[in-house]
Design an enzyme around this catalytic site. Structure first.
Site, PDB file in Angstrom:
ATOM      1  N   SER A 191      -9.695 -13.714   4.477  1.00 42.98           N
ATOM      2  CA  SER A 191      -8.820 -13.127   3.456  1.00 42.98           C
ATOM      3  C   SER A 191      -9.350 -13.414   2.065  1.00 42.98           C
ATOM      4  CB  SER A 191      -7.425 -13.742   3.604  1.00 42.98           C
ATOM      5  OG  SER A 191      -6.632 -13.416   2.493  1.00 42.98           O
ATOM      6  N   TYR A 238      -2.101 -21.609   4.119  1.00 43.43           N
ATOM      7  CA  TYR A 238      -2.621 -20.434   4.831  1.00 43.43           C
ATOM      8  C   TYR A 238      -4.047 -20.126   4.364  1.00 43.43           C
ATOM      9  CZ  TYR A 238      -3.694 -15.493   5.323  1.00 43.43           C
ATOM     10  OH  TYR A 238      -4.358 -14.317   5.550  1.00 43.43           O
ATOM     11  N   LYS A 242      -7.921 -20.317   6.363  1.00 38.89           N
ATOM     12  CA  LYS A 242      -8.955 -19.271   6.422  1.00 38.89           C
ATOM     13  C   LYS A 242     -10.300 -19.841   5.973  1.00 38.89           C
ATOM     14  CE  LYS A 242      -6.616 -16.047   8.195  1.00 38.89           C
ATOM     15  NZ  LYS A 242      -6.970 -15.516   9.503  1.00 38.89           N
ATOM     16  N   TYR A 266     -10.405  -9.843   3.595  1.00 39.93           N
ATOM     17  CA  TYR A 266      -9.612  -8.654   3.293  1.00 39.93           C
ATOM     18  C   TYR A 266      -8.949  -8.796   1.938  1.00 39.93           C
ATOM     19  CZ  TYR A 266      -9.388  -8.627   8.455  1.00 39.93           C
ATOM     20  OH  TYR A 266      -9.657  -8.684   9.796  1.00 39.93           O
ATOM     21  N   ASN A 268      -6.071  -6.236  -0.147  1.00 45.82           N
ATOM     22  CA  ASN A 268      -4.670  -5.955   0.242  1.00 45.82           C
ATOM     23  C   ASN A 268      -4.571  -4.709   1.119  1.00 45.82           C
ATOM     24  OD1 ASN A 268      -4.497  -7.751  -2.162  1.00 45.82           O
ATOM     25  ND2 ASN A 268      -2.321  -7.551  -1.730  1.00 45.82           N
ATOM     26  N   ARG A 384       6.257 -14.741  -8.744  1.00 46.27           N
ATOM     27  CA  ARG A 384       6.401 -15.454  -7.471  1.00 46.27           C
ATOM     28  C   ARG A 384       5.454 -16.651  -7.472  1.00 46.27           C
ATOM     29  NH1 ARG A 384       5.149 -11.982  -2.111  1.00 46.27           N
ATOM     30  NH2 ARG A 384       3.050 -12.092  -2.978  1.00 46.27           N
TER      31      ARG A 384
HETATM   32  C1  UD1 Z   1      -0.604 -11.799   0.012  1.00 48.30           C
HETATM   33  C2  UD1 Z   1      -0.873 -13.223   0.288  1.00 48.30           C
HETATM   34  C3  UD1 Z   1      -2.317 -13.361   0.646  1.00 48.30           C
HETATM   35  C4  UD1 Z   1      -2.653 -12.472   1.812  1.00 48.30           C
HETATM   36  C5  UD1 Z   1      -2.353 -11.040   1.406  1.00 48.30           C
HETATM   37  C6  UD1 Z   1      -2.680 -10.116   2.554  1.00 48.30           C
HETATM   38  C7  UD1 Z   1       0.733 -14.403  -1.123  1.00 48.30           C
HETATM   39  C8  UD1 Z   1       0.909 -15.314  -2.287  1.00 48.30           C
HETATM   40  N1  UD1 Z   1      -0.522 -14.030  -0.850  1.00 48.30           N
HETATM   41  O1  UD1 Z   1      -1.340 -11.452  -1.127  1.00 48.30           O
HETATM   42  O2  UD1 Z   1      -2.587 -14.693   0.987  1.00 48.30           O
HETATM   43  O3  UD1 Z   1      -3.992 -12.591   2.157  1.00 48.30           O
HETATM   44  O4  UD1 Z   1      -0.987 -10.971   1.076  1.00 48.30           O
HETATM   45  O5  UD1 Z   1      -1.733  -9.207   2.838  1.00 48.30           O
HETATM   46  O6  UD1 Z   1       1.668 -14.045  -0.468  1.00 48.30           O
HETATM   47  N2  UD1 Z   1       5.217  -8.073  -4.912  1.00 48.30           N
HETATM   48  C9  UD1 Z   1       6.352  -7.722  -5.587  1.00 48.30           C
HETATM   49  N3  UD1 Z   1       7.505  -7.639  -4.869  1.00 48.30           N
HETATM   50  C10 UD1 Z   1       7.573  -7.872  -3.531  1.00 48.30           C
HETATM   51  C11 UD1 Z   1       6.386  -8.223  -2.843  1.00 48.30           C
HETATM   52  C12 UD1 Z   1       5.216  -8.326  -3.580  1.00 48.30           C
HETATM   53  O7  UD1 Z   1       6.348  -7.527  -6.794  1.00 48.30           O
HETATM   54  O8  UD1 Z   1       8.659  -7.784  -2.943  1.00 48.30           O
HETATM   55  C13 UD1 Z   1       3.973  -8.207  -5.692  1.00 48.30           C
HETATM   56  C14 UD1 Z   1       3.391  -9.600  -5.585  1.00 48.30           C
HETATM   57  O9  UD1 Z   1       3.975 -10.438  -6.530  1.00 48.30           O
HETATM   58  C15 UD1 Z   1       1.921  -9.315  -5.851  1.00 48.30           C
HETATM   59  C16 UD1 Z   1       1.712  -7.911  -5.297  1.00 48.30           C
HETATM   60  O10 UD1 Z   1       3.005  -7.340  -5.166  1.00 48.30           O
HETATM   61  O11 UD1 Z   1       1.675  -9.321  -7.215  1.00 48.30           O
HETATM   62  C17 UD1 Z   1       1.075  -7.920  -3.931  1.00 48.30           C
HETATM   63  O12 UD1 Z   1       1.814  -8.825  -3.132  1.00 48.30           O
HETATM   64  P1  UD1 Z   1       1.550  -9.013  -1.579  1.00 48.30           P
HETATM   65  O13 UD1 Z   1       1.603  -7.703  -0.892  1.00 48.30           O
HETATM   66  O14 UD1 Z   1       2.472 -10.076  -1.085  1.00 48.30           O
HETATM   67  O15 UD1 Z   1       0.053  -9.472  -1.518  1.00 48.30           O
HETATM   68  P2  UD1 Z   1      -0.682 -10.681  -2.282  1.00 48.30           P
HETATM   69  O16 UD1 Z   1       0.237 -11.545  -3.000  1.00 48.30           O
HETATM   70  O17 UD1 Z   1      -1.774 -10.092  -3.078  1.00 48.30           O
END
Ligand code: UD1
Length: 428
Positions: A191, A238, A242, A266, A268, A384
């Site tokens: 990841s 986590y 990895k 990976y 996103n 977050r």
């Molecule tokens: C998350 C994981 C990462 C993992 C990746 C793979 C965390 C801190 N990191 O990354 O370890 O490898 O997923 O899928 O969880 N967001 C919102 N509202 C929400 C959900 C997310 O605003 O309800 C925002 C988050 O704050 C972030 C972005 O969307 O800025 C992407 O979030 P997310 O899909 O959870 O991915 P990552 O945080 O990049």
């Protein structure tokens, strides 16, 4: 629990054999033995790939792309975060693909047990050993893609030992067992989380930033840099699992040149197969952005909380490298064929799988609203814990060395998710 399912089959005409539930080693009558022999001979040409976690979100899309690329697939999945009917959906899509192309449908087997269950794994691997009267028996399994792991960041902070036991302890035993059977081509699901806070350091996220041995590379200013092994920015257990798994695999490859190991980092993953039959459908409450957006679109959540509007980005919301899951799945196949062709630069190699482009959380919401013609209720919330504002891949290494690049856009991903929601609505 050990359930075995099989979606066969591999007759040259592409017609399907009666739904049987056997592994190749199971005893049957003469007629079946002959048929089995036929299937085995055909299968010699089409290698088997073992996929752990092959019914999960990325796993199911990769299983489908493997079948389309004519590999036979053995899925090991304990169904802890996936549903068994995904097996039938993948089989259906692959069968349709091969019918359209006039090509034979490879075989697909499901072994519904934990990848750590060595007592179940050994007989499974035994059944894929070639019968040889002389020399060392060989496996028909030409490679393993290992997805099975826990992946919730927040849970990993609360239950680190659970994560280390499954992701790290499990991998050690699994690799040792595979080694016993001479199965030494291994694609590991890593990841971009290994880059952690390095993502916002201003340095482009090249693989060399988190290296397992000293690396010399040319930086973005054209200056030669020497990087010492290590990784400095990881923010949660986590992510550490990895990184530790990558390290173990790098050491294993260094100890034995027969191993060929690829760790895919990976970014996103989003979207789903355009058919809408596969999608991100976790059993647990989602925390990733798109699954939460889906919950809002289907009315299960009242609104989307956008975590942070004060990041240093064009609109204040966080920026990520969103990669379509089908592109990601195909990246595994590129890695597998490069590894099996002996064309990797080293017998342990890390690759970023990303598009190289960033989109903000707001871009995602706007794109989804435009594609679905649906308003997505949202509000700005605090950042977050553990988040970074920016995380985008440098995708050069995978493009150059794996001859792979992404083809799909964020808009494609949103369109495909809408198809998935339509299919789900019709099924209700
Ligand atoms: C998350 C994981 C990462 C993992 C990746 C793979 C965390 C801190 N990191 O990354 O370890 O490898 O997923 O899928 O969880 N967001 C919102 N509202 C929400 C959900 C997310 O605003 O309800 C925002 C988050 O704050 C972030 C972005 O969307 O800025 C992407 O979030 P997310 O899909 O959870 O991915 P990552 O945080 O990049």
């Amino acid at each position: 629990m050990e359930i075995e399912r099989r979606s066969d089959v591999t007759t040259p005409s592409g017609s399907e054999s009666p739904g049987s539930v056997d592994t190749p080693a199971t005893e049957r009558g003469n007629l079946f033995d002959e048929l089995d022999e036929l299937l085995r001979r055909h299968s010699v040409e089409t290698p088997y790939i073992l996929v752990t976690g092959g019914l999960g979100f990325i796993g199911s899309h990769t299983t489908l792309e493997l079948l389309k690329a004519h590999y036979n697939v053995i899925v090991v999945d304990n169904l802890s975060n996936a549903f068994e009917d995904v097996f039938d959906r993948v089989a259906r899509l692959a069968r349709e693909f091969h019918e359209q192309n006039g090509t034979p449908m490879p075989s697909m087997h499901l072994h519904a047990h934990d990848y750590r269950d060595t007592a179940a794994l050994r007989p499974l691997l035994d059944s894929y050993q070639t019968e040889s009267r002389w020399g060392t028996p060989k496996s028909k399994i030409a490679g393993v893609i290992h997805f099975a792991a826990y992946k919730a960041v927040e849970e990993s902070i609360r239950h680190p030992l659970k994560y280390y036991a499954n992701n790290v302890g499990g991998l050690i035993d699994f690799a040792a067992t595979l080694g016993d059977y001479g199965i030494k081509t291994f694609i590991f699901s890593s990841s971009a989380t290994v880059y952690g806070t390095l993502a916002t350091s201003g340095l482009p996220l090249k693989e060399e930033l988190c290296a397992h041995k000293e690396e010399v590379y040319i930086d973005h200013d054209g200056v030669s840099q020497t990087i010492q092994p290590g990784c400095t920015g990881i923010t949660n257990p986590y992510g550490r699992t990895k990184w530790i798994c990558e390290t173990i695999l790098a050491d294993l490859a260094a100890s034995d040149p027969e191993w060929t190991i690829v760790a895919l980092r990976y970014f996103n993953p989003v979207g789903c197969d355009p058919s809408g039959l596969l999608g991100e459908d976790p059993r647990q409450a989602p925390t990733n952005l798109l699954p939460v957006v889906i919950k809002v679109m289907t009315g299960q959540y009242s609104e989307l909380s956008m975590f942070g509007s004060d990041w240093e980005t064009k609109d204040g919301t966080a920026v990520r490298d969103f990669i379509h899951v089908t592109d990601l799945a195909r990246g595994h196949i590129a890695a597998l064929s490069t590894a099996n062709a002996g064309k990797l630069a080293e017998n342990f190699r890390t690759f970023n799988l990303g598009t190289g482009y960033g989109n903000s959380v707001m871009d995602v919401v706007n794109t989804m609203e435009a594609v679905s013609s649906q308003k997505i209720p949202k509000r700005v919330a605090d950042r977050r814990k553990g988040d970074v504002g920016y995380c985008v891949a440098v995708a050069d290494r995978s493009q150059q060395e794996l001859q792979w690049k992404t083809e799909k856009t964020l808009k494609d991903a949103c369109t495909d998710i809408c198809n998935f929601l339509e299919v789900r609505k019709m099924a209700m």
